[in-house]
Each structure stands twice: as C-alpha cells, then as structure tokens.
Design a protein around this motif. Structure first.
Motif, mmCIF file in Angstrom:
data_model
loop_
_atom_site.group_PDB
_atom_site.id
_atom_site.type_symbol
_atom_site.label_atom_id
_atom_site.label_comp_id
_atom_site.label_asym_id
_atom_site.label_seq_id
_atom_site.Cartn_x
_atom_site.Cartn_y
_atom_site.Cartn_z
ATOM 1 N N UNK A 182 0.837 -1.204 0.000
ATOM 2 C CA UNK A 182 0.000 0.000 0.000
ATOM 3 C C UNK A 182 0.873 1.256 0.000
ATOM 4 N N UNK A 183 1.925 1.257 0.810
ATOM 5 C CA UNK A 183 2.802 2.434 0.880
ATOM 6 C C UNK A 183 3.469 2.713 -0.461
ATOM 7 N N UNK A 184 4.003 1.682 -1.103
ATOM 8 C CA UNK A 184 4.671 1.886 -2.393
ATOM 9 C C UNK A 184 3.665 2.265 -3.476
ATOM 10 N N UNK A 185 2.493 1.643 -3.452
ATOM 11 C CA UNK A 185 1.477 1.960 -4.454
ATOM 12 C C UNK A 185 1.037 3.412 -4.372
ATOM 13 N N UNK A 186 0.991 3.976 -3.158
ATOM 14 C CA UNK A 186 0.487 5.340 -2.978
ATOM 15 C C UNK A 186 1.583 6.401 -2.959
ATOM 16 N N UNK A 187 2.807 6.049 -2.539
ATOM 17 C CA UNK A 187 3.844 7.053 -2.339
ATOM 18 C C UNK A 187 4.926 7.075 -3.414
ATOM 19 N N UNK A 188 5.142 5.965 -4.096
ATOM 20 C CA UNK A 188 6.207 5.906 -5.102
ATOM 21 C C UNK A 188 5.649 6.263 -6.472
ATOM 22 N N UNK A 189 6.261 7.258 -7.098
ATOM 23 C CA UNK A 189 5.848 7.629 -8.446
ATOM 24 C C UNK A 189 6.228 6.527 -9.428
ATOM 25 N N UNK A 190 5.463 6.410 -10.486
ATOM 26 C CA UNK A 190 5.772 5.412 -11.511
ATOM 27 C C UNK A 190 7.129 5.718 -12.127
ATOM 28 N N UNK A 191 7.972 4.707 -12.180
ATOM 29 C CA UNK A 191 9.315 4.888 -12.732
ATOM 30 C C UNK A 191 9.283 4.643 -14.237
ATOM 31 N N UNK A 192 10.023 5.454 -15.010
ATOM 32 C CA UNK A 192 10.011 5.273 -16.462
ATOM 33 C C UNK A 192 10.668 3.963 -16.865
ATOM 34 N N UNK A 193 10.150 3.373 -17.932
ATOM 35 C CA UNK A 193 10.765 2.167 -18.466
ATOM 36 C C UNK A 193 12.092 2.518 -19.131
ATOM 37 N N UNK A 194 13.102 1.679 -18.978
ATOM 38 C CA UNK A 194 14.381 1.948 -19.637
ATOM 39 C C UNK A 194 14.208 2.029 -21.150
#
Length: 405
Positions: A182-194
C-alpha cells in the motif's frame, strides 16, 4: 560540505524512499524469520531437520533462477510495477505458508515466496538509488541498513509470533508486506521504463567477464558457509523460540553494524580484495569454533559470525557492481543467480551431514568453503584489478579531487 550532504541525504529522504526501504526491511526479515521456529515447524509437521531445511532450499533456488528474469521484467513493465508484483506474490505465498498442512506444502509455498522476493529485492536498490537524495552512496548505505535491520529483527519477530504458534510468523510477514504494498502503491511515483530493454540472456552473458565470474563464484562458496550456519544451528542449540530469536538478533545486529560501519573504512584502508580475505578467514575460524565448542561457545561464535558476514555482504555486492563493465542491474542479476545457489545447496546438505554423520561436520565443510573462496580470489586475482582502481577512486573522491579515469 560533502559530509553534510551525505548525512542529510541519508536522513532527509522522500517518503517514497522510506516506503521502499520499509518494504525492503520486511523482505529481508523473511530470510531469518523462520530460524527461531525451525524446530517448532519440524515438531508441528512431524518432519526431520533435513526436510525442514528445504524451506531454505526451495526459497533460494527459485530466488536464484528468478534473478535471471528480473531485469527482463522490470525493463518492460517498469520498476514500480515490478516491486508491486514481487510484494503481491510475497503476501499471497507467505499467507499460504501459514495454512500449510504438511512440510511439502510449506516448501512449495516458500518457493513462490522466493519468486516474489527476487522480483522485489532485485529492483528495490535501483528504485532507492533513483529516488533518493544525497547520491548513490547514501542510497546504498540506506539499502544496506534496511538489509541489516531486516536480518536482525526477523528472528525476533519469528520468535515472538512463533512462541504462540509456528504459523503466526508467516501471517505476520504477509500483513507487513501488504502494508509495504500500500505504501509503495500510494507514495512511489511510476518509474520510467528503460529506453533499452534487457535481454533475458544478458545476466548469463555478463558472467563471461572474468572479474564478475570470480566475484560470483567466490560468493557462492561464501553463501554456502553463511547458510550452513543459518539453517542448521537452530537444531543444535536446543533453545526455545525466544532463545533462538535472541541469539540470531545478536547475530543480525553484528551483520548490520559491520556492513554499514566497518566495511567502508576497511575498504578504504586495505582495499576490497583484502577485506574479502579477512572476512572469509574470520568466518572460517568462527565456523571451526562452532564445530569444536559446547553450548555456550556455539552461541558466542554464532553471534560473532555476524561480523564477517556483514563485511562480506557489503563488499561482495559492491564488487559485483564495479568489477565489470556490464550495466549494474545486469551484473547484479548474474551475480545473484550464482551466489544464491550457495544458499540453496547449503541448508539441505548441512542438515543431512549433521543428522547422518556428526553435528560438527557441517561447520568444517563451511570453513572449507571459505578457504576455497579465498583460493579462488588468489588464483584469479588478475581478474580483480578493476577493484583496485575503484578503491583508489574512492580515496581520491574523499580527498576532494576528481576520480581517475
């Protein structure tokens, strides 16, 4: 100024970094979580020590093989989705492990847990480095701190919950990992694909580099010794879950302190290769100490073995990242594939030797593996010249000048 930035970078992190670090702590808890309850599991499921040791074998076999596909997966769906997929698998299989009616079921569920752990752990460091403030060095220290905290608190959590029921630690881990999800889903921005997708064969191809192969296979022998101690020692100590949890908590504290505070200055003073020789030599001595000691001596040498294990964990990981010209995620995948095979083989072999021949024999074999690892470092030292240059660059940067090229 630089040191201020470094200390600030470690403590003043975005919430997304702390969320990922929290999940990493719980992921590493899973390694030591079962240690205090191994005898309880054996009793509850009417299994022998060697059968229960397959909990480690299935977990690390799947983890090792899955390392080969983590880069392929993350380069196609992105770091955040890879983290969430890994966490979801751990939540599901940790909870299923708590429902096991036989040791075969438990071993199978631990295998699924290992797949989730591989996807998460292989991606977490890259995500932390990308999101952390204070540079890569601060991020790596934070990651190593999470590893040490997880290894030290895992046995305590396993003991506290396992004293009530051996199934409870598995449900507890599933709950904590769900919080991390839940924490990562809500707090971590989507990282760009290489921009460049990783080929599935890249980690194996990277192992053709002499330096990476040398580091990886030395780490395989080291991990055999490491997991001999972790998987078999609970059966010869004959302690309650709380007693075992306390012993391995002390061990984990030594791992954490030596990996974060002792390894970096030793690398600067004597160099990475010599630190590996020192740590492998100490671990061999402590394993022999366990083989020759009575009850109190086994406890003392088990706790002290955390010191060389912490040194090895940090230096082996950094060496694998720096010794070749392969991209770090690719080098890490190849390295982890080889080294975790040591963790897969050791628990079953050690418990079989201890049950069938002598309780001290697994530790003599573990000590021999450390000596073999040192021999590999000596005979293939010409492949490790890049580490000498990296150590020199660290010293130059600390002196405030530009690194060598």
């Amino acid at each position: 100024m630089e040191s201020g930035v470094r200390s600030g970078g470690i403590l003043r992190q975005p919430m997304s970094v702390w969320a990922t670090a929290f999940a990493a702590v719980v992921a590493f808890m899973g390694i030591g979580l079962v240690d205090p309850i191994l005898p309880s599991i054996a009793q509850g499921l009417h299994a022998s020590p060697s059968q229960v040791s397959l909990l480690f074998t299935s977990y690390f076999t799947v983890t090792a093989v899955a390392m080969l596909i983590t880069g392929w997966v993350s380069s196609r769906i992105g770091g955040k989705r890879t983290l969430l997929a890994g966490l979801a698998l751990v939540v599901v299989f940790a909870a299923l492990a708590g429902t096991s009616g036989s040791v075969a079921e438990l071993v199978g569920f631990r295998a699924g847990w290992g797949l989730g752990n591989a996807l998460f752990v292989a991606t977490a460091l890259a995500v932390i480095v990308g999101a952390a403030s204070g540079g890569a060095e601060s991020a790596i220290i934070l990651y190593e701190s999470a590893l040490g905290l997880g290894l030290s608190t895992g046995p305590l959590l396993g003991a506290a919950l396992g004293d009530w029921n051996w199934r409870a630690p598995f449900f507890g881990t599933a709950t904590l990992m769900a919080v991390g999800f839940v924490l990562i889903a809500t707090l971590l921005r989507s990282t760009p694909k290489p921009e460049v997708k990783t080929k599935i064969s890249a980690p194996i191809r990277a192992l053709a580099h002499g330096g990476l192969a040398t580091t990886s296979f030395t780490a395989l022998f080291y991990n055999f010794a490491f997991f001999t101690l972790l998987a078999f020692t609970p059966f010869i100590l004959d302690l309650s879950p709380y007693g075992l949890g306390t012993v391995f908590f002390g061990w984990g504290v030594c791992v954490a302190l030596s990996s974060v505070f002792a390894a970096p200055p030793l690398q600067r003073r004597i160099g990475s290769v010599y630190v590996l020789h020192l740590a492998l030599g100490l671990l061999a001595v402590f394993q022999i100490g366990i083989a020759l000691s009575g009850h109190v001596g086994i406890i003392v040498f088990t706790v002290l073995s955390g010191i060389p294990i912490g040194l090895n964990n940090t230096v082996f990981t950094e060496s694998a990242m720096e010794v070749s010209d392969a991209p770090r995620p690719v080098a890490s995948a190849g390295y982890n594939f080889v080294r975790w095979m040591g963790g897969a083989l050791a628990p079953f072999i050690a418990t079989e030797l201890g049950e069938e021949i002598s309780p001290g024999l697994p530790y003599w074999v573990g000590a021999a593996c450390c000596v073999i690892g040192m021999g590999v470092l000596v005979t293939r030292r010409h492949h490790l010249r890049a580490l000498v240059r990296v150590d020199a660059d660290h010293l130059v940067r600390e002196a405030g000048t530009a690194p060598s090229t």
